[in-house]
Design a protein around this motif. Structure first.
Motif, PDB file in Angstrom:
ATOM      1  N   ALA A   1      27.636 -54.949  19.046  1.00  0.00           N
ATOM      2  CA  ALA A   1      26.184 -55.188  19.333  1.00  0.00           C
ATOM      3  C   ALA A   1      25.931 -56.545  19.720  1.00  0.00           C
ATOM      4  N   PHE A   2      26.438 -57.549  18.860  1.00  0.00           N
ATOM      5  CA  PHE A   2      26.371 -58.793  19.217  1.00  0.00           C
ATOM      6  C   PHE A   2      26.880 -59.353  20.578  1.00  0.00           C
ATOM      7  N   ALA A   3      28.315 -59.053  20.999  1.00  0.00           N
ATOM      8  CA  ALA A   3      28.765 -59.423  22.150  1.00  0.00           C
ATOM      9  C   ALA A   3      27.899 -58.683  23.300  1.00  0.00           C
ATOM     10  N   GLY A   4      27.460 -57.548  23.002  1.00  0.00           N
ATOM     11  CA  GLY A   4      26.779 -56.799  23.900  1.00  0.00           C
ATOM     12  C   GLY A   4      25.320 -57.606  24.324  1.00  0.00           C
ATOM     13  N   ALA A   5      24.872 -58.072  23.265  1.00  0.00           N
ATOM     14  CA  ALA A   5      23.649 -58.696  23.335  1.00  0.00           C
ATOM     15  C   ALA A   5      23.930 -60.329  24.116  1.00  0.00           C
ATOM     16  N   LEU A   6      25.052 -60.791  23.780  1.00  0.00           N
ATOM     17  CA  LEU A   6      25.187 -62.078  24.367  1.00  0.00           C
ATOM     18  C   LEU A   6      25.488 -61.800  26.032  1.00  0.00           C
ATOM     19  N   ARG A   7      26.314 -60.649  26.190  1.00  0.00           N
ATOM     20  CA  ARG A   7      26.210 -60.327  27.668  1.00  0.00           C
ATOM     21  C   ARG A   7      25.093 -59.903  28.353  1.00  0.00           C
ATOM     22  N   ALA A   8      24.242 -58.897  27.838  1.00  0.00           N
ATOM     23  CA  ALA A   8      23.017 -58.571  28.159  1.00  0.00           C
ATOM     24  C   ALA A   8      22.142 -59.812  28.371  1.00  0.00           C
ATOM     25  N   ALA A   9      22.192 -60.607  27.581  1.00  0.00           N
ATOM     26  CA  ALA A   9      21.311 -61.902  27.777  1.00  0.00           C
ATOM     27  C   ALA A   9      21.539 -62.966  28.866  1.00  0.00           C
ATOM     28  N   ALA A  10      23.021 -62.840  29.153  1.00  0.00           N
ATOM     29  CA  ALA A  10      23.596 -63.616  30.143  1.00  0.00           C
ATOM     30  C   ALA A  10      23.310 -62.934  31.471  1.00  0.00           C
ATOM     31  N   GLY A  11      22.987 -61.915  31.623  1.00  0.00           N
ATOM     32  CA  GLY A  11      22.456 -61.060  33.070  1.00  0.00           C
ATOM     33  C   GLY A  11      23.540 -60.031  33.247  1.00  0.00           C
ATOM     34  N   GLN A  12      24.443 -59.699  32.427  1.00  0.00           N
ATOM     35  CA  GLN A  12      25.295 -58.439  32.784  1.00  0.00           C
ATOM     36  C   GLN A  12      24.442 -57.111  32.583  1.00  0.00           C
ATOM     37  N   ARG A  13      24.643 -56.426  33.660  1.00  0.00           N
ATOM     38  CA  ARG A  13      23.985 -54.959  33.715  1.00  0.00           C
ATOM     39  C   ARG A  13      24.844 -53.886  33.257  1.00  0.00           C
ATOM     40  N   GLY A  14      24.470 -52.915  33.012  1.00  0.00           N
ATOM     41  CA  GLY A  14      25.507 -51.525  33.040  1.00  0.00           C
ATOM     42  C   GLY A  14      25.579 -51.114  34.538  1.00  0.00           C
ATOM     43  N   GLY A  15      26.621 -50.064  34.352  1.00  0.00           N
ATOM     44  CA  GLY A  15      26.846 -49.638  35.638  1.00  0.00           C
ATOM     45  C   GLY A  15      25.601 -48.581  36.233  1.00  0.00           C
ATOM     46  N   GLU A  16      25.791 -48.471  37.507  1.00  0.00           N
ATOM     47  CA  GLU A  16      24.827 -47.828  38.045  1.00  0.00           C
ATOM     48  C   GLU A  16      24.621 -46.320  37.707  1.00  0.00           C
ATOM     49  N   THR A  17      25.774 -45.910  37.781  1.00  0.00           N
ATOM     50  CA  THR A  17      25.801 -44.510  37.313  1.00  0.00           C
ATOM     51  C   THR A  17      26.690 -44.184  35.825  1.00  0.00           C
TER      52      THR A  17
END
Ligand code: KG4
Ligand code: ZN
Length: 342
Positions: free
Chosen positions: A306-322
Motif C-alpha cells: 500500500a505504501f509503495a503504491g501510495a508513493l508511486r501514485a503521489a509521484a504521478g504514476q497512473r494505472g493502465g487504461e484497461t
C-alpha cells in the motif's frame, strides 16, 4: 489519498490501507504456515487457494480497522511479482476487479520495492540516498537507492538467498517449518566457535554472496561419525555467525564503495537479532546508521505494498487504461522504473 495494498506473492495474505496524510490506517496479515507445515515447504497450489479464501475477509477486516469504506479508496496497489505465479494471479485479479468496480487506478507493485521502502514507514525514517540490504527467502541483494524506482544493483547472491540458506539448513538439522526463525532461536542458546564453517566469498573483492556451500558444510558436520545431536545449538550458532559475518562485511563494503552513510535492511532475515546487533555495532564505529522496518513489517505484508503504491501514485504514476491481469514471477528489481517516466 487512501490506497489499499494487497500482497499474495507467497504464503502470507496481506491487506492494508495507507493514507498519504494520516499514515498506515489498518493492516492485516494471514500466514499460511499451518497449511504448509505438513509438507515442509510452500505448496503453490494450496497457497493460491488459501489466498482466494482469505482475501475478501481480510479486505473487510482492514477496512474496519481503518474505519474506512470501499468507496473512500483512491487507488489499489498489488504485488505483481516476483513470486509464485498462481498466488500472484489471485492478488492481481482481485485488485484489478475491485479497481474496475470502484473506477479507481490499480498499480502493480514490485514485491522487493515494497520491502525496500518499508523502513520509510517507521517513525525515524531514512532519507534518500541509501544502500539497501535485501535479505529474504528468495533474494539477497545490495542496492544503491537514490529515490522511489531508482535502484542500482551492487551485488547479489550467486546461488541460495540468505533466508533460503537458513531454511534449508534448519531442515537438515531436523528443525520444523518455517526453519529460519527456529534456527535463529536455537542459535541464541548455543556456544560460538565450536565448528569451523566457511565464510563464502568474504574476500571476493566484490559485493556478491554465496550461501549454498555453507549449507553443504553443515551437512558434512552432521553426516560425520563424530556428530553428536546434543551439539545442534552450537552448530546453529556457528552457522548464523557465518551468514551474519558475510552479510555485515559486504553491507559495510557497499557503504564504503558508494560513499553513502545510511543502510536500510529489509526482508525476513532482517528480523534476525544477531544480524541487527552486528550491523549496529560495526556501523556506529564509522558514524553510519542502519534503518529497519517495524518488526511486524519485516516479513511479507500488505502495508509495504500500500505504501509503495501510495508513493508511486503521489509521484504521478497512473494505472493502465484497461484492466490487465499480468504478473511477473521473475522480475529483477533493477529493471523497475521510477514512477514518472521520462
Ligand atoms: O521477506 P520474507 O517474509 O519472504 C520473502 O519474500 O522471502 O522472508 C522470509 C525469509 C525466510 O527464509 C525465513 O526463514 C527468514 O526470512 N527469516 C529469518 C528470520 N525470520 C525470518 N531468518 C533468520 N533469522 C530470523 N529471525
Ligand atoms: Zn518478501
Amino acid at each position: 489519498m487512501k490506497v489499499l495494498g494487497i500482497e499474495t506473492s507467497c504464503d502470507e495474505t496481506g491487506v492494508a490501507i495507507f493514507d498519504t496524510t494520516a499514515g498506515l490506517l489498518g493492516h492485516c496479515v494471514h500466514t499460511q504456515i499451518a497449511l504448509h507445515a505438513a509438507y515442509g515447504g510452500v505448496v503453490p497450489e494450496l497457497a493460491s487457494r488459501d489466498h482466494i479464501r482469505r482475501l475478501p475477509l481480510l479486505v473487510k477486516q482492514a477496512l474496519d480497522a481503518a474505519g474506512c469504506e470501499l468507496s473512500q479508496l483512491d487507488a489499489i496497489a498489488y504485488t505483481a511479482g516476483p513470486g509464485l505465479a498462481g498466488a500472484l494471479l489471485v492478488g492481481a485479479s482481485f485488485a484489478e476487479s475491485l479497481g474496475l468496480a470502484l473506477a479507481v487506478p490499480v498499480l502493480p507493485i514490485h514485491h522487493l520495492e515494497g520491502h525496500l521502502l518499508s523502513p520509510l514507514l517507521a517513525a525515524d525514517a531514512p532519507a534518500f540516498p541509501f544502500v539497501a540490504l535485501l535479505v529474504s527467502g528468495g533474494h539477497t541483494q545490495l542496492m544503491r537507492v537514490t529515490g522511489v524506482g531508482e535502484y542500482a544493483l551492487l551485488g547479489e547472491s550467486v546461488d541460495d538467498a540468505a533466508g533460503e540458506a537458513f531454511d534449508k539448513t534448519a531442515k537438515l538439522l531436523g528443525l520444523g517449518y518455517p526453519g529460519g526463525p527456529q534456527l535463529a532461536a536455537l542459535a541464541e542458546r548455543g556456544q560460538t566457535g565450536r565448528f569451523r564453517l566457511p565464510r563464502p566469498m568474504l574476500r571476493s573483492g566484490d559485493l556478491d554472496f554465496s550461501f549454498s556451500g555453507l549449507k553443504t558444510a553443515v551437512l558434512n558436520v552432521v553426516s560425520a561419525p563424530t556428530w553428536r545431536a546434543e551439539d545442534v545449538a552450537d552448530l546453529a550458532t556457528d552457522f548464523q555467525a557465518a551468514v551474519v559475518e558475510v552479510l555485515c562485511a559486504k553491507a559495510l563494503r557497499a557503504l564504503e564503495q558508494t560513499g553513502l552513510v545510511r543502510l536500510v535492511v529489509a526482508g525476513g532475515v532482517g528480523a534476525n537479532r544477531h544480524l541487527r546487533e552486528r550491523l549496529d555495532a560495526s556501523t556506529r564505529r564509522k558514524g553510519w546508521r542502519v534503518y529497519y522496518p517495524e518488526p511486524e513489517l519485516c516479513t511479507d505484508n500488505g502495508a509495504m505494498i500500500a505504501f509503495a503504491g501510495a508513493l508511486r501514485a503521489a509521484a504521478g504514476q497512473r494505472g493502465g487504461e484497461t484492466p490487465a491481469v499480468r504478473v511477473f514471477p521473475r522480475w529483477p528489481l533493477a529493471e523497475l522504473h521510477s514512477p514518472v517516466q521520462p
